[in-house]
Every structure is written in C-alpha cells, then in structure tokens.
Design a protein around this motif. Structure first.
Motif, PDB file in Angstrom:
ATOM      1  N   GLU A  28       0.859  -1.204   0.008  1.00  0.00           N
ATOM      2  CA  GLU A  28      -0.001   0.039  -0.067  1.00  0.00           C
ATOM      3  C   GLU A  28       0.887   1.231   0.028  1.00  0.00           C
ATOM      4  OE1 GLU A  28      -3.708   2.176   2.516  1.00  0.00           O
ATOM      5  OE2 GLU A  28      -2.733   0.376   3.246  1.00  0.00           O
ATOM      6  N   PHE A  29       1.781   1.439   0.898  1.00  0.00           N
ATOM      7  CA  PHE A  29       2.843   2.454   0.684  1.00  0.00           C
ATOM      8  C   PHE A  29       4.143   1.931   1.489  1.00  0.00           C
ATOM      9  CE2 PHE A  29      -0.021   3.117   4.335  1.00  0.00           C
ATOM     10  CZ  PHE A  29       0.751   2.979   5.359  1.00  0.00           C
ATOM     11  N   HIS A  30       5.177   2.383   1.323  1.00  0.00           N
ATOM     12  CA  HIS A  30       6.609   2.408   1.766  1.00  0.00           C
ATOM     13  C   HIS A  30       7.458   3.434   1.570  1.00  0.00           C
ATOM     14  CE1 HIS A  30       6.657   0.009  -1.974  1.00  0.00           C
ATOM     15  NE2 HIS A  30       7.872   0.666  -2.159  1.00  0.00           N
ATOM     16  N   ILE A  31       8.555   3.440   2.081  1.00  0.00           N
ATOM     17  CA  ILE A  31       9.898   4.509   1.449  1.00  0.00           C
ATOM     18  C   ILE A  31      10.145   3.752   0.373  1.00  0.00           C
ATOM     19  CG2 ILE A  31      12.038   5.498   2.012  1.00  0.00           C
ATOM     20  CD1 ILE A  31      11.125   4.994   5.235  1.00  0.00           C
ATOM     21  N   PRO A  32      10.281   4.815  -0.834  1.00  0.00           N
ATOM     22  CA  PRO A  32      10.801   4.158  -1.898  1.00  0.00           C
ATOM     23  C   PRO A  32      12.086   3.587  -1.921  1.00  0.00           C
ATOM     24  CG  PRO A  32       9.467   6.262  -2.273  1.00  0.00           C
ATOM     25  CD  PRO A  32       9.765   6.256  -0.868  1.00  0.00           C
ATOM     26  N   GLY A  33      12.212   2.518  -2.634  1.00  0.00           N
ATOM     27  CA  GLY A  33      13.658   1.873  -2.328  1.00  0.00           C
ATOM     28  C   GLY A  33      13.675   0.719  -1.398  1.00  0.00           C
ATOM     29  N   ALA A  34      12.891   0.809  -0.377  1.00  0.00           N
ATOM     30  CA  ALA A  34      13.000  -0.190   0.670  1.00  0.00           C
ATOM     31  C   ALA A  34      12.595  -1.426   0.300  1.00  0.00           C
ATOM     32  CB  ALA A  34      11.854   0.329   1.780  1.00  0.00           C
ATOM     33  N   ILE A  35      12.895  -2.591   0.921  1.00  0.00           N
ATOM     34  CA  ILE A  35      12.588  -3.948   0.553  1.00  0.00           C
ATOM     35  C   ILE A  35      11.933  -4.435   1.881  1.00  0.00           C
ATOM     36  CG2 ILE A  35      14.986  -4.337  -0.427  1.00  0.00           C
ATOM     37  CD1 ILE A  35      15.835  -5.953   1.761  1.00  0.00           C
TER      38      ILE A  35
END
Length: 348
Positions: A28-35
C-alpha cells in the motif's frame, strides 16, 4: 539500540531500508527503495489483531512472539546478507513500535548491528510533507499543456531520457487524471505512496527549472499538495499542438497496451453517459463493440474532450508536436533560455 531520525536518512550513503510490516502494508505504501522483510504475513497479522481485540494485549503479544521466534533463523540470515552488502541497514515499521523495536533487539543479541528509524513510516511521512515546501522553494516549472492526445506524457518521457528535470505526475500516480485515466493501468498507487514518490522526484531536481504537465488539483484519486499546485500555476505555460491523426495514434498507443482494456473503456463510457447523452453513448458503445477503435477515439475527442478543454493560464509558447523530435528540441531550447542553475554535466 541505534536510532535515526527521518531527516537523517539522506545523510547516509551505502544504505538499505528494510520495511518489516506485512506484505499488504508494504504494497500500500513504503519508503521508495525499501525492501520488505515482514515479521508477520498478512494472515498472521489478522490473527494477532483478532486476539488483541478478543483476548487482550498480553495474549496478542505472546502469540506474536511465538510466530516471530519460529522465523528468527531465517530473519537473521537475511539481515546478515544485507550487512555484507551495505554499510547501514535501517529497519522501520509503521510508527517505530513493537515490531521494529523487538526485531532490532533480537538482531543486536545475535551480533547483527542495524539502525532503527525512530517513529517509523509515520515519522518519515510527516517529514516529507513538511520538506516538500522547502524542496519547491528554489524550483520553477515549465508547464506543458494541450488537448488530449497531443503527446504531453510522451514528450515528458523523452525529456527525462535526455537528462532534463521532469516531474511526471501521471506516472507517479499511475493515472492520467480523466475518466479514462486508469485504462491499461494495473498498478494502484495510494496517496501516501504518491507523496513519497513525489518527494523523491523533487529531491532529484537540482536545477532552478523543471518540466511538469498541467494537471488539476487531483490526478484521479490522488490529491496534489497545495504548494505544488500553486507553484505549477505560477509557471511558464507551453501549449503543445498536434494533428488529429497523431492524437488518435498517441491515445491508442498509450491506452491499449494491457489486455482487458476494452472492458475498462466500456466501464469508463458508462461513467460519462450523462455527459455524452443517450444517442452518443450508444454510438460510442457500438464503435467499441465493432472494434472501430480509431473512429471511437476521434469521436470522443471531438464530442467530449475538446469541448471541455480549457487553459487555466495563457501560454507563452505554442509548439507543434507533429514531429516529436523537433518538439523536444524546441523544449530544450526553452529550458536553456530560463534555467540558469543546473549541473555542468547537463549538455547545454
């Protein structure tokens, strides 16, 4: 336990961010680039939530610990590999609560040193929403406007490939902003994810001018930050023009890439039925049914889109984009006319 504030993330190089929330939360959403290395899968998280509501906090904690314990060997192995490849491994959950805290403690006890994002994703989001205004302070916009199908998105992609600063709002939102905006777009982007992607795009701008498309306050269900929309309205407007033949071609290329687009078009036609009227709506449906796609696109342009087209600000430039390479070249010249602050690496 080592901790870091959200604004300090950008001071670290050779880092990897690890989102330990469930897969659905991450998607749904996350910090861009995070795994995503989830402690709990979606179904496990639902069960923990049910136990919390019906049996209380301690029972939910005990059940959560039992699940996590069974996964520790795999989790430790994953984090060791990350530490082998990155200097900094930063862990976060929703608000820096129990999931990230307990995991960081367990990793530390196993000799694996990671950093916890204080306040989790919520703190990151608060930071970027505040910092967007700062990022926009020194940026002005060259605003591409024009009727449906003239090729604004195509031109933005070409300019970006040339290394020019571009904010492609429709690409970030995965929506074209009209009733047909989701046709052929399978990726759903939440408001939180859009804001994060927008912020990262703004961080990538190191010139005093950037290209952006003329959009309303909302792109589909995505609301543009007021400060961005206001800045766009103050920009230099450039109207793109194109022949009807090219406009139809551009729309068909853009909207028909993904299987099932015909049904999505039918559903979109249903939503504008009241604007088309019964007769035009029926005619449009028949064109779709009989696979007269070019005729349908031209029909919708003439009867619906061109009639509703309005320019919010008088354009300073008008460029014909029938020859897209020439159009791109003219836009680069305009950029050079306005932009005085840009890296020397840019081929000016």
């Amino acid at each position: 336990m080592l901790e870091i504030e959200a604004h300090e993330l950008y001071n670290l190089e050779d880092k990897v961010l690890v989102d330990v929330r469930s897969p659905s939360e991450y998607n749904e959403f996350h910090i861009p680039g995070a795994i995503n290395l989830p402690i709990f899968e979606d179904e496990e998280k639902k069960i923990i939530g049910f136990i919390y509501r019906t049996q209380g906090t301690q029972k939910a904690k005990d059940f959560g610990y039992s699940i996590a314990q069974s996964k520790l060997a795999r989790i430790f192995d994953s984090f060791r590999k990350l530490k082998d490849n990155h200097r900094y491994v930063i862990v976060y959950c929703w608000r820096g609560g129990m999931r990230s805290q307990e995991l960081c403690k367990a990793l530390s006890s196993a000799g694996i040193q990671v950093i916890r994002l204080k306040g989790g994703y919520r703190a990151y989001r608060q930071f970027i929403l505040q910092d967007i205004q700062n990022r926009l302070r020194g940026v002005n916009f060259l605003v591409l406007t024009g009727k449906t199908g003239v090729g604004k998105s195509k031109i933005l992609r070409l300019l970006k490939m040339e290394g020019l600063p571009v904010i492609d709002l429709e690409d970030l939102a995965q929506d074209r902003g009209s009733v047909f905006g989701k046709v052929g777009k399978k990726t759903k982007v939440s408001q939180k994810m859009f804001d994060a992607l927008l912020y990262e795009s703004l961080r990538g701008i190191n010139c005093d001018y950037a290209f952006i498309e003329d959009e309303s306050r909302c792109v589909g269900n995505i609301h543009l930050p007021d400060v961005l929309w206001s800045k766009k309205e103050e920009g230099v407007f450039i109207e793109l023009e194109n022949s009807m033949e090219n406009r139809v071609k551009n729309i068909l290329e853009e909207y028909t890439k993904v299987e099932g687009w015909e049904e999505e078009v039918r559903q979109s036609l249903e939503r504008i039925k009241k604007y088309l009227g019964e007769s035009d709506y029926t005619e449009a449906l028949n064109m779709l049914k009989n696979k007269k796609y070019e005729t349908l696109v031209k029909f919708l342009i003439e009867t619906h889109y061109d009639r509703r087209y309005r320019v919010s600000k008088k354009p300073i430039y008008t460029i014909n984009c029938s020859d897209i390479q020439r159009c791109k070249a003219e836009l680069i010249k305009i950029f050079d006319t306005y932009s005085k602050i840009c890296p020397s690496s840019f081929p000016r």
